[in-house]
Structures are given as C-alpha cells and as structure tokens.
Design an enzyme around this catalytic site. Sequence first.
Site, short mmCIF file in Angstrom:
data_model
loop_
_atom_site.label_atom_id
_atom_site.label_comp_id
_atom_site.label_asym_id
_atom_site.label_seq_id
_atom_site.Cartn_x
_atom_site.Cartn_y
_atom_site.Cartn_z
N HIS A 134 0.84 -1.22 -0.06
CA HIS A 134 0.14 -0.04 0.13
C HIS A 134 0.90 1.21 -0.01
CE1 HIS A 134 -2.09 -2.90 2.98
NE2 HIS A 134 -3.02 -2.97 1.87
N HIS A 136 1.17 4.62 2.07
CA HIS A 136 0.75 5.11 3.49
C HIS A 136 1.18 6.61 3.55
CE1 HIS A 136 0.18 1.29 6.03
NE2 HIS A 136 0.70 0.79 4.75
N HIS A 150 -2.85 4.33 6.05
CA HIS A 150 -2.95 4.17 4.52
C HIS A 150 -3.39 5.70 3.98
CE1 HIS A 150 -4.14 -0.09 3.64
NE2 HIS A 150 -2.96 -0.09 4.51
N HIS A 154 -10.89 1.43 3.09
CA HIS A 154 -10.15 0.54 2.56
C HIS A 154 -11.04 -0.51 1.66
CE1 HIS A 154 -6.46 -1.67 1.76
NE2 HIS A 154 -7.24 -2.92 2.31
N HIS A 201 -8.52 3.34 -1.18
CA HIS A 201 -7.38 4.46 -1.19
C HIS A 201 -6.80 4.25 -2.46
CE1 HIS A 201 -7.92 3.16 3.47
NE2 HIS A 201 -8.71 4.14 3.10
N ASP A 254 -4.06 1.61 -2.28
CA ASP A 254 -4.23 0.11 -2.26
C ASP A 254 -4.07 -0.67 -3.21
OD1 ASP A 254 -5.17 0.86 0.14
OD2 ASP A 254 -7.26 1.02 -0.23
N HIS A 309 3.82 -5.35 3.13
CA HIS A 309 3.24 -6.24 4.66
C HIS A 309 3.72 -7.46 4.42
CE1 HIS A 309 0.78 -2.96 6.20
NE2 HIS A 309 0.86 -2.45 4.82
N ARG A 346 4.59 -4.61 9.17
CA ARG A 346 5.35 -3.95 8.13
C ARG A 346 6.71 -4.44 7.77
NH1 ARG A 346 2.75 2.10 9.06
NH2 ARG A 346 0.52 1.36 9.50
#
Length: 239
Positions: A112, A114, A129, A137, A140, A143, A179, A202
Amino acid sequence: MLALLCACWFLVACASGASVGFDASLGGPEEPNRDLRAIVTETREEIARRRREATVLYAACHVQPSASLDTTEPQVTGLVLFRQLAPGGRLDAYFDLKGFPSEPNISCRAIHVHQFGDLMPGCDATGPHYNPLGVPHPQHPGDFGNFAVRGGSLWRYRPGLAASLSGPHSIVGRAVVVHAGEDDLGLGGNAASVQNGNAGRRLACCVVGLCGPEHWERLAQEHQQRRERKKRRQESKAA
Ligand SMILES: [Cu+2]
Ligand SMILES: [Zn+2]
C-alpha cells in the site's frame, strides 16, 4: 522570368534531396517539395513526441527493510517504479522485490501507499494508509492489493493504478509499505479491515520520489527478458 522560376524550383528540389523528374501518371513534373514536406511532417511528429514525453512522470521507491525489524526477520529489498503518461492519468508500476522467506508455496503480500514519507524509527512511522478522500479501505489511491511471492521474490507489472504522481493527491513524498500478510480487501468483518485490510506487520518500506525514465526503461527491459525466459521454459516443458 522563366529561367528564374526554373532555378528556384531546382534549388528547392536539391535542398530537400528530391530527385528532379516527371510523374507520368500526373502528366507533369514530380512534386519537388514532397521530401521537404516529409521532413516537416517528421519534425512535427518529433516535436509532438517530445512534448508528450515531457509530460510523462516517473517515480522510484527504493524498498528497504523496516529499521525497527529484528535482523532475524525477512530482509525485503528492491524497487517499486511508477510511470504516469499524462497529467491526471492512472499509474503503471513495476514491483521488483526479494528477501521474503523462501517458502515452497506461493504466498500473498499486501502493498500500500501510507500517509507519511517518514521511515524512522521504522515503517510504522509512515502512519495509516494515504486516504485523502476519507474513504474506506480498499478504495484508497495506494491500495495496490496482494502480490504473489514465489521462491522469496516478487516481480510484477501493474498498469492502471488509481494513484497519481501529480496534483493535490500525489503520492510523491509518501511511503510504499510491504506487509508480512495478505490484504483482506475490506472483507475481514472488523474495523481494521476497512482501515488497512489486516495486512499484518510492515516488513519494508520506501519513500516515493520523482526520477528520470532510466530506471523504468531498464526494469521494463528486464521484465520483458524474464517473460521471454518464462515462455521458453513453458514451451520446452510442453514439448
Ligand atoms: Cu499498508
Ligand atoms: Zn487502504
């Protein structure tokens, strides 16, 4: 007067590289400015191409393991590249990452954008995000969803991403986060699912920065070569 006109016509033909001759189908002299017109057309097209190229934006994000991760954790590194062909247009992207655990089965990892381009003391500093429109979500702009990891690495070309490299919702200066887990795409049935997809820890992150076309051209070439190698492997297996 006639001699002067003939001399001018001869000079134009020579300057344009045209051959001086006659077109029998037209019953008259071959158009002396044809090559000159071709040059003008080519020049116009080249100017238009350069103008188009000048509006193309490229960005690079050099992925590094989260500084807060223990060294026994997967050390994911690599490159994420973006290209925006026109202002307001969608993004094309290359994802080229390695350092995931080398598992026998394919796993899925979420990626994603952020909010903050702050990587210290680790990828947690990048915040939530990037969500400029206050939507749930996975709507976004950053995404990017799930990516298959095979043999500890991930490479993928994704066209038509909703994010932008310009304008009020630009992702330049913000972070790309890789992630440990899979994005549930808002279907997890809890509050976190519509905030971040429950994608887990993360592992790695980077800050998106504008760059020239060189990285993009190199990676495009590498991906093309990989695709060709893969195709040859599949063909030799099928044979
Ligand atoms: Cu994320
Ligand atoms: Zn999201």
